[in-house]
Design a protein around this motif. Sequence first.
Motif, PDB file in Angstrom:
ATOM      1  N   THR A  86      -8.561  13.752   1.504  1.00  0.00           N
ATOM      2  CA  THR A  86      -8.288  12.544   2.254  1.00  0.00           C
ATOM      3  C   THR A  86      -9.213  11.442   1.784  1.00  0.00           C
ATOM      4  OG1 THR A  86      -7.946  14.058   4.070  1.00  0.00           O
ATOM      5  CG2 THR A  86      -7.875  11.719   4.585  1.00  0.00           C
ATOM      6  N   ASP A  87      -8.609  10.312   1.439  1.00  0.00           N
ATOM      7  CA  ASP A  87      -9.406   9.147   1.071  1.00  0.00           C
ATOM      8  C   ASP A  87      -9.752   8.403   2.351  1.00  0.00           C
ATOM      9  OD1 ASP A  87     -10.487   6.857   0.180  1.00  0.00           O
ATOM     10  OD2 ASP A  87      -8.947   6.438  -1.321  1.00  0.00           O
ATOM     11  N   TRP A  88     -10.975   8.601   2.843  1.00  0.00           N
ATOM     12  CA  TRP A  88     -11.322   8.061   4.161  1.00  0.00           C
ATOM     13  C   TRP A  88     -11.327   6.545   4.178  1.00  0.00           C
ATOM     14  CZ3 TRP A  88     -10.552  10.819   8.161  1.00  0.00           C
ATOM     15  CH2 TRP A  88     -10.671  12.209   8.082  1.00  0.00           C
ATOM     16  N   ARG A  89     -11.673   5.961   3.001  1.00  0.00           N
ATOM     17  CA  ARG A  89     -11.699   4.494   2.979  1.00  0.00           C
ATOM     18  C   ARG A  89     -10.302   3.932   3.178  1.00  0.00           C
ATOM     19  NH1 ARG A  89     -14.847   1.068  -1.485  1.00  0.00           N
ATOM     20  NH2 ARG A  89     -13.523  -0.604  -0.701  1.00  0.00           N
ATOM     21  N   ARG A  90      -9.334   4.634   2.561  1.00  0.00           N
ATOM     22  CA  ARG A  90      -7.958   4.177   2.672  1.00  0.00           C
ATOM     23  C   ARG A  90      -7.472   4.337   4.112  1.00  0.00           C
ATOM     24  NH1 ARG A  90      -3.004   6.682   1.287  1.00  0.00           N
ATOM     25  NH2 ARG A  90      -1.402   5.112   1.014  1.00  0.00           N
ATOM     26  N   VAL A  91      -7.826   5.480   4.729  1.00  0.00           N
ATOM     27  CA  VAL A  91      -7.462   5.692   6.134  1.00  0.00           C
ATOM     28  C   VAL A  91      -8.078   4.600   6.991  1.00  0.00           C
ATOM     29  CG1 VAL A  91      -7.746   7.232   8.111  1.00  0.00           C
ATOM     30  CG2 VAL A  91      -7.156   8.172   5.871  1.00  0.00           C
ATOM     31  N   GLY A  92      -9.362   4.292   6.700  1.00  0.00           N
ATOM     32  CA  GLY A  92     -10.050   3.248   7.463  1.00  0.00           C
ATOM     33  C   GLY A  92      -9.369   1.906   7.297  1.00  0.00           C
ATOM     34  N   ASN A  93      -9.006   1.595   6.048  1.00  0.00           N
ATOM     35  CA  ASN A  93      -8.344   0.311   5.798  1.00  0.00           C
ATOM     36  C   ASN A  93      -6.998   0.225   6.504  1.00  0.00           C
ATOM     37  OD1 ASN A  93     -10.229  -0.968   4.300  1.00  0.00           O
ATOM     38  ND2 ASN A  93      -9.469  -0.250   2.328  1.00  0.00           N
TER      39      ASN A  93
ATOM     40  N   GLU B 174       0.810  -1.208   0.000  1.00  0.00           N
ATOM     41  CA  GLU B 174       0.000   0.000   0.000  1.00  0.00           C
ATOM     42  C   GLU B 174       0.849   1.265   0.000  1.00  0.00           C
ATOM     43  OE1 GLU B 174      -4.093  -0.736   2.313  1.00  0.00           O
ATOM     44  OE2 GLU B 174      -2.311  -1.594   3.192  1.00  0.00           O
ATOM     45  N   VAL B 175       2.072   1.123   0.500  1.00  0.00           N
ATOM     46  CA  VAL B 175       2.942   2.293   0.569  1.00  0.00           C
ATOM     47  C   VAL B 175       3.189   2.842  -0.824  1.00  0.00           C
ATOM     48  CG1 VAL B 175       5.251   3.076   1.155  1.00  0.00           C
ATOM     49  CG2 VAL B 175       4.006   1.618   2.727  1.00  0.00           C
ATOM     50  N   SER B 176       3.238   1.924  -1.786  1.00  0.00           N
ATOM     51  CA  SER B 176       3.558   2.360  -3.140  1.00  0.00           C
ATOM     52  C   SER B 176       2.312   2.796  -3.916  1.00  0.00           C
ATOM     53  CB  SER B 176       4.276   1.241  -3.883  1.00  0.00           C
ATOM     54  OG  SER B 176       3.459   0.098  -3.857  1.00  0.00           O
ATOM     55  N   ALA B 177       1.169   2.944  -3.229  1.00  0.00           N
ATOM     56  CA  ALA B 177      -0.049   3.388  -3.895  1.00  0.00           C
ATOM     57  C   ALA B 177       0.157   4.805  -4.422  1.00  0.00           C
ATOM     58  CB  ALA B 177      -1.214   3.358  -2.910  1.00  0.00           C
ATOM     59  N   PRO B 178      -0.616   5.195  -5.435  1.00  0.00           N
ATOM     60  CA  PRO B 178      -0.421   6.518  -6.037  1.00  0.00           C
ATOM     61  C   PRO B 178      -0.485   7.627  -4.997  1.00  0.00           C
ATOM     62  CG  PRO B 178      -2.506   5.514  -6.732  1.00  0.00           C
ATOM     63  CD  PRO B 178      -1.670   4.452  -6.120  1.00  0.00           C
ATOM     64  N   VAL B 179       0.469   8.525  -5.052  1.00  0.00           N
ATOM     65  CA  VAL B 179       0.505   9.619  -4.090  1.00  0.00           C
ATOM     66  C   VAL B 179       0.135  10.915  -4.791  1.00  0.00           C
ATOM     67  CG1 VAL B 179       2.099   8.660  -2.430  1.00  0.00           C
ATOM     68  CG2 VAL B 179       2.981   9.719  -4.495  1.00  0.00           C
ATOM     69  N   GLY B 180      -0.058  11.961  -4.022  1.00  0.00           N
ATOM     70  CA  GLY B 180      -0.311  13.263  -4.596  1.00  0.00           C
ATOM     71  C   GLY B 180      -1.782  13.513  -4.876  1.00  0.00           C
ATOM     72  N   ARG B 181      -2.669  12.561  -4.477  1.00  0.00           N
ATOM     73  CA  ARG B 181      -4.092  12.803  -4.645  1.00  0.00           C
ATOM     74  C   ARG B 181      -4.533  13.907  -3.689  1.00  0.00           C
ATOM     75  NH1 ARG B 181      -7.090   7.288  -4.266  1.00  0.00           N
ATOM     76  NH2 ARG B 181      -5.142   6.903  -3.207  1.00  0.00           N
ATOM     77  N   LYS B 182      -5.460  14.740  -4.127  1.00  0.00           N
ATOM     78  CA  LYS B 182      -5.953  15.816  -3.261  1.00  0.00           C
ATOM     79  C   LYS B 182      -7.012  15.260  -2.312  1.00  0.00           C
ATOM     80  CE  LYS B 182      -4.145  19.686  -5.203  1.00  0.00           C
ATOM     81  NZ  LYS B 182      -4.033  19.599  -6.665  1.00  0.00           N
TER      82      LYS B 182
END
Lengths: 334, 335
Positions: B16-23, B6-14
């Motif tokens: 907060t992706d709450w689902r990702r935080v939740g996961n 997951e660390v290598s997931a795309p960065v720089g998105r504007k």
Amino acid sequence: MSTAEVTPDEPVEPRANRAAAAGQWVIDRPLVMLSVILVLLLIACEIYSPGYFSAERVGTILSFSAPLAFLAAGQTLVMLTAGIDLSVAATATAAAYIMAGQASRGTATALLIAVLVGLIVGLINGIGVGVFRVNPLIMTLGMASIVSGYLTVSAQSFVTGVPLVPDFVRELAVGNLIGEAIPKSLLLWVPVAALILLGLRYSGYGRTLYAVGDNPIACRLAGVRVWQVLLVTYVLCSILSAVGGVLYVGVINAADLQLVSPYLLPSVAAVVIGGTSIFGGIGGYSGTILGAIILVVLDSLLTLLDASQAVKQIIYGSIILLLAWLYATSTKRV
Amino acid sequence: MSTVDEVSAPVGRKGTDWRRVGNRHGWTIGVYVLLLLLILAYIWALAPVAFTSFDLKTIVLGGLPLAFAAMAQSVIIISGGIDLSLGVMVAIINVSAASLMEGKSFGSAILISLLLMAMGIALGTINGTLIVLTGVPDIVVTLAMSFVWGGVALLIMRTPGGGAPTEFQSLGTGSFGSEWIPAGAIVIALILLVAWLPIRWRRSGFAIFAIGSNRERAYLSGVNVNRTRVLAYAIGGFFAAMAGLALTATTGIGTPYSGNFITLNSVAAAVLGGVSLAGGKGGLVGPVAAAFCLTLVPAIMVFQGIDPNYSQVIQGALIVVVVMIAGLLLLRERR
């Protein structure tokens, strides 16, 4: 290996080959190596304290090895499935304590209750590991703390009448069968060991056990109901532990709430020394038997040396590590 | 829970992706909610007596040694190992600290602490090196070493005794600034910030997660697997030393047998805190809260007048049920 790699100009030395073959022969038969270690330990005992080796001593070693061998038998079965059971000591203690507490109801009932304790703990472990896929380490660790906690809390309610170790159990654990060298516990140990050894080799369950330890996914795809195999294995392990606990209380002749806990780590050590892989699928009970006897003899050697508890522990741990290392390096060459 | 993938997931998105935080952090958040609920239960169990800053300090000092031990075990489990000799290593540091610090000044106590931290790192390095050198499974080596280290602890101190200067003890039992900020909590936060985070976000930290996640792939990506394994045990040794020092600070004495319950509870706290026993997943923040949860359960039961021995039953059941639920959630996710 392909034939192209063999260079014809390499001199072939039959003598070296023979030595290598002999080494290979020993590696293929870990029992030989273990027997040599056992004999060396006994010789060390005899040298240190002349007159150590007697018929009576053999009897003592065997009657102390029997409970450990029962615990380690269960541990072997579980480890063959790539699991581990850290609740064996708690189960054995509970079975022994409750058996002693219920002794006034008659020996047969008390023994039945002890086996029942093993059955219940094993069922819960087996359902947790087999059905709910809980990591065996965590499942049995949690179960150990549940069992010993519950035993401590309700220790009083498990005792009806005067708690005592029934004469039958006492006699079975320390009584002599032939001379002083053969204790009566062999009457129980030998048939059970034979059943495990033959069962692992010839029964469908035994072969499935190895298969599940080797590759559970392939087993599932081949139509094996892995959860049933695991359930049966954990139940067997806990029942064997319960029997081990009963034998141990017979040897010690007094039940307390921490009775068998010093045998938890040795039960794992005996299996590892005996050549069963902790990753499952490789090993068997014959090595474990020798492993258990080696640990008991080692303990008695350290007692003979009159070492302090601290030094004793350090040597004990180092030797377990050394044996495991020997095992790992010798099997790697294969 | 975070994974290397997951660390290598795309960065720089504007945003907060709450689902990702939740996961990623759902489990840790859950543990802190559980801790909060348990503290509320503690306050409720205490009633009608008011909950004071003293009670907060009691909670913190009760869980402090286990919290550090849980951090130690977590780093090792994340790297794909397990250390069954952790508790006795804690005991070694505990008895060494108590016998060296008795009657000394605060200054020399701090010096001794630094020395013992180095000793903890050395003990961990020995464990890690033995595992790498012998090629014997981690669980077997550390099991054997638990006998060895236990003997060493007994050599240093045979019966409980020793002592520590009061100022040193106040590092574990005192407060910092306000009465409501226990010093122990500050120490944990400081150690996480100073000792763990710099490693965590560096190459070596990623390497620890990588070898736990998939050893072969880590090797093929250029990670020195053996060195990283030893590093994880060395870091574990450092945290074990902190646990031993915390034990000395909170109890004021050294006990050679103090380790037994720590080993198993540290594994339990790590798992409860979201560290996967398969390796490569988890963090250190969750296990800290889990350690406090595990020590709060018996405290609450004492106030309720329930036999504290039941807490052992409940702790065991708690661990099993939580892991079972986690397993079921994972199964659902996969479908």
